[in-house]
Design an enzyme around this catalytic site. Structure first.
Site, PDB file in Angstrom:
ATOM      1  N   GLY A 101      99.388  15.030 112.524  1.00 49.05           N
ATOM      2  CA  GLY A 101     100.398  15.605 111.643  1.00 49.05           C
ATOM      3  C   GLY A 101     100.223  15.095 110.224  1.00 49.05           C
ATOM      4  N   GLY A 102     101.013  14.092 109.867  1.00 47.79           N
ATOM      5  CA  GLY A 102     101.063  13.602 108.494  1.00 47.79           C
ATOM      6  C   GLY A 102      99.703  13.283 107.896  1.00 47.79           C
TER       7      GLY A 102
ATOM      8  N   HIS B 274     104.464  22.911 120.996  1.00 54.43           N
ATOM      9  CA  HIS B 274     104.718  21.634 120.317  1.00 54.43           C
ATOM     10  C   HIS B 274     106.143  21.160 120.633  1.00 54.43           C
ATOM     11  CE1 HIS B 274     105.226  18.600 117.236  1.00 54.43           C
ATOM     12  NE2 HIS B 274     103.907  18.579 117.128  1.00 54.43           N
TER      13      HIS B 274
ATOM     14  N   GLU C 201     108.320  19.865 118.865  1.00 59.44           N
ATOM     15  CA  GLU C 201     109.338  20.247 117.877  1.00 59.44           C
ATOM     16  C   GLU C 201     109.852  21.657 118.170  1.00 59.44           C
ATOM     17  OE1 GLU C 201     107.017  19.317 114.388  1.00 59.44           O
ATOM     18  OE2 GLU C 201     107.225  17.183 114.835  1.00 59.44           O
TER      19      GLU C 201
ATOM     20  N   ASN D 104      97.799  19.424 112.140  1.00 58.44           N
ATOM     21  CA  ASN D 104      98.988  20.272 112.271  1.00 58.44           C
ATOM     22  C   ASN D 104      99.813  20.062 111.010  1.00 58.44           C
ATOM     23  OD1 ASN D 104     101.376  21.529 112.843  1.00 58.44           O
ATOM     24  ND2 ASN D 104     101.931  20.186 114.565  1.00 58.44           N
ATOM     25  N   TRP D 105      99.765  21.041 110.125  1.00 58.50           N
ATOM     26  CA  TRP D 105     100.471  20.899 108.843  1.00 58.50           C
ATOM     27  C   TRP D 105     101.977  21.094 108.967  1.00 58.50           C
ATOM     28  CZ3 TRP D 105      98.488  22.038 103.346  1.00 58.50           C
ATOM     29  CH2 TRP D 105      97.349  21.257 103.092  1.00 58.50           C
ATOM     30  N   LYS D 106     102.436  21.537 110.137  1.00 60.40           N
ATOM     31  CA  LYS D 106     103.881  21.767 110.343  1.00 60.40           C
ATOM     32  C   LYS D 106     104.423  22.650 109.217  1.00 60.40           C
ATOM     33  CE  LYS D 106     104.003  17.617 113.095  1.00 60.40           C
ATOM     34  NZ  LYS D 106     104.755  16.504 113.664  1.00 60.40           N
TER      35      LYS D 106
ATOM     36  N   SER E  78     101.362   9.894 115.349  1.00 57.59           N
ATOM     37  CA  SER E  78     101.078   8.777 114.432  1.00 57.59           C
ATOM     38  C   SER E  78      99.627   8.319 114.472  1.00 57.59           C
ATOM     39  CB  SER E  78     102.024   7.594 114.687  1.00 57.59           C
ATOM     40  OG  SER E  78     103.364   7.973 114.414  1.00 57.59           O
TER      41      SER E  78
HETATM   42  P1  13P Z   1     102.220  12.783 113.195  1.00 51.98           P
HETATM   43  O1  13P Z   1     100.716  12.600 113.186  1.00 51.98           O
HETATM   44  O2  13P Z   1     102.787  13.032 111.836  1.00 51.98           O
HETATM   45  O3  13P Z   1     102.908  11.724 113.975  1.00 51.98           O
HETATM   46  O4  13P Z   1     102.480  14.168 113.979  1.00 51.98           O
HETATM   47  C1  13P Z   1     101.895  14.346 115.223  1.00 51.98           C
HETATM   48  C2  13P Z   1     102.119  15.744 115.643  1.00 51.98           C
HETATM   49  O5  13P Z   1     103.225  16.145 115.959  1.00 51.98           O
HETATM   50  C3  13P Z   1     100.951  16.643 115.609  1.00 51.98           C
HETATM   51  O6  13P Z   1     101.238  17.850 116.249  1.00 51.98           O
END
Ligand code: 13P
Length: 246
Positions: free
Chosen positions: A227-228, A91, A93, A8-10, A206
Site C-alpha cells: 500500500g503506502g 481487499h 477494506e 495498491n494505490w487505494k 506494512s
Molecule cells: P500498507 O502497505 O499501506 O500497509 O497496505 C497494505 C495493503 O492493504 C495493500 O493492499
C-alpha cells in the site's frame, strides 16, 4: 517461483501523479526477474495504461456482472478495455466497508478471469480474530469461499493481508507469517493439486524497504501487495530489489 510485487494505490492519485507512476515503472524495469504491477484508482487505469502500454496496470476491484444497472460500479471488462491487465478483488477494506462476502469475491475473481484479467484475491484476519486463536480458520475459510474452482497460478494470486497490519507499521512475527503461508499453500494444493502449488501467495500489510528482505525470504511468500510504500519509486524500488535478491 517468480515473485510478484504489486502496488495498491487505494484511493490516492490524480492525473498530476501520472509522472510518479511512470517513474515507478521505469525504476523497476531493470529487475526483469521480478513481476511488478500497480493497481490504481479506476480513473487512472486508462491514462496510465496508455502511457505505459507494456506495463501491468491494474484495478482495485471489479463488479461480478459484465454490465447492467449497477450505478457507480466498474466491470472487469471495463478495466480490461481501459488497458488493465489485472485487478485486486476482496481487499479487506472492501470486505469491511462495502460488506463484500466470500461469494461476492469469488464472483469478482471469475468476472476478472472472464475479461482476461489476472486477479489478486485478498484474505486476512482481524486482530480480534487473531487474539481469539482463529486466524488460520478465518483465513482458510475466506480462501475456500473466495476462490473459483478454476483457480490456478496462470491467472490468480492470493494475498494474505492481516487486517491489523495494514497501514499500521506492524507486521506479524516471521513464525506467524511462515505458519499462515504454509497453511494457505497446503489448502491450495489440497484443493487444486499442481495448479494450487503454482499459485503465488503474496504477503501484504506494512511491507516496506526495511522489512521486505526478511518477509520475502520466508517459504511460500511469493511476493508482496504494497500500500503506502507503493506510492513513490523511492519507496517501491527497495521492495522490488529485495524480491530480486530473495
Ligand atoms: P500498507 O502497505 O499501506 O500497509 O497496505 C497494505 C495493503 O492493504 C495493500 O493492499
Amino acid at each position: 517461483m517468480r515473485k510478484l510485487i504489486a502496488g495498491n494505490w487505494k484511493m490516492n492519485g490524480l492525473s498530476a501523479d501520472l509522472g510518479a507512476i511512470e517513474a515507478i515503472a521505469s525504476a523497476v524495469a531493470g529487475h526483469s526477474g521480478v513481476d511488478t504491477a500497480l493497481c490504481l484508482p479506476a480513473t487512472l487505469v486508462g491514462p496510465a495504461a496508455t502511457r505505459l502500454p507494456g506495463y501491468a496496470i491494474g484495478g482495485q476491484d471489479c463488479h461480478m456482472a459484465v454490465s447492467g444497472a449497477h450505478t457507480g460500479c466498474v466491470s472487469a471488462a471495463m478495466l480490461a478495455d481501459a488497458g488493465a491487465k489485472l485487478t485486486i478483488v476482496g481487499h479487506s477494506e472492501r470486505r469491511a466497508a462495502q460488506g463484500e462476502s466470500d461469494a461476492d469475491v469469488r464472483g469478482k475473481a471469475s468476472a476478472a478471469r472472464a475479461a482476461g484479467l489476472n486477479a489478486i484475491v485478498c484474505v486476512g484476519e482481524t486482530e480480534a480474530e487473531r487474539d481469539a486463536g482463529q486466524a488460520e480458520s478465518v483465513v482458510l475459510g475466506q480462501l475456500q469461499g473466495s476462490l473459483p474452482d478454476d483457480a490456478n497460478g496462470s491467472w490468480l494470486s492470493v494475498a494474505y493481508e492481516p487486517v491489523w497490519a495494514i497501514g499500521t507499521g506492524r507486521i506479524p512475527s516471521i513464525d506467524d507469517v511462515t505458519a499462515m503461508h504454509d497453511a494457505i499453500r497446503n489448502a491450495l494444493v489440497a484443493r487444486f493439486g499442481e495448479g494450487g502449488a503454482a499459485i503465488r501467495i503474496l504477503y501484504g500489510g506494512s511491507m516496506n524497504g526495511d522489512n521486505a528482505a526478511v518477509l520475502l525470504t520466508v517459504a511460500n511468500v511469493d511476493g508482496g501487495l504494497i500500500g503506502g510504500a507503493s506510492l513513490s519509486a523511492e519507496k517501491f524500488l527497495p521492495i522490488v530489489e529485495a524480491a530480486a535478491a530473495a
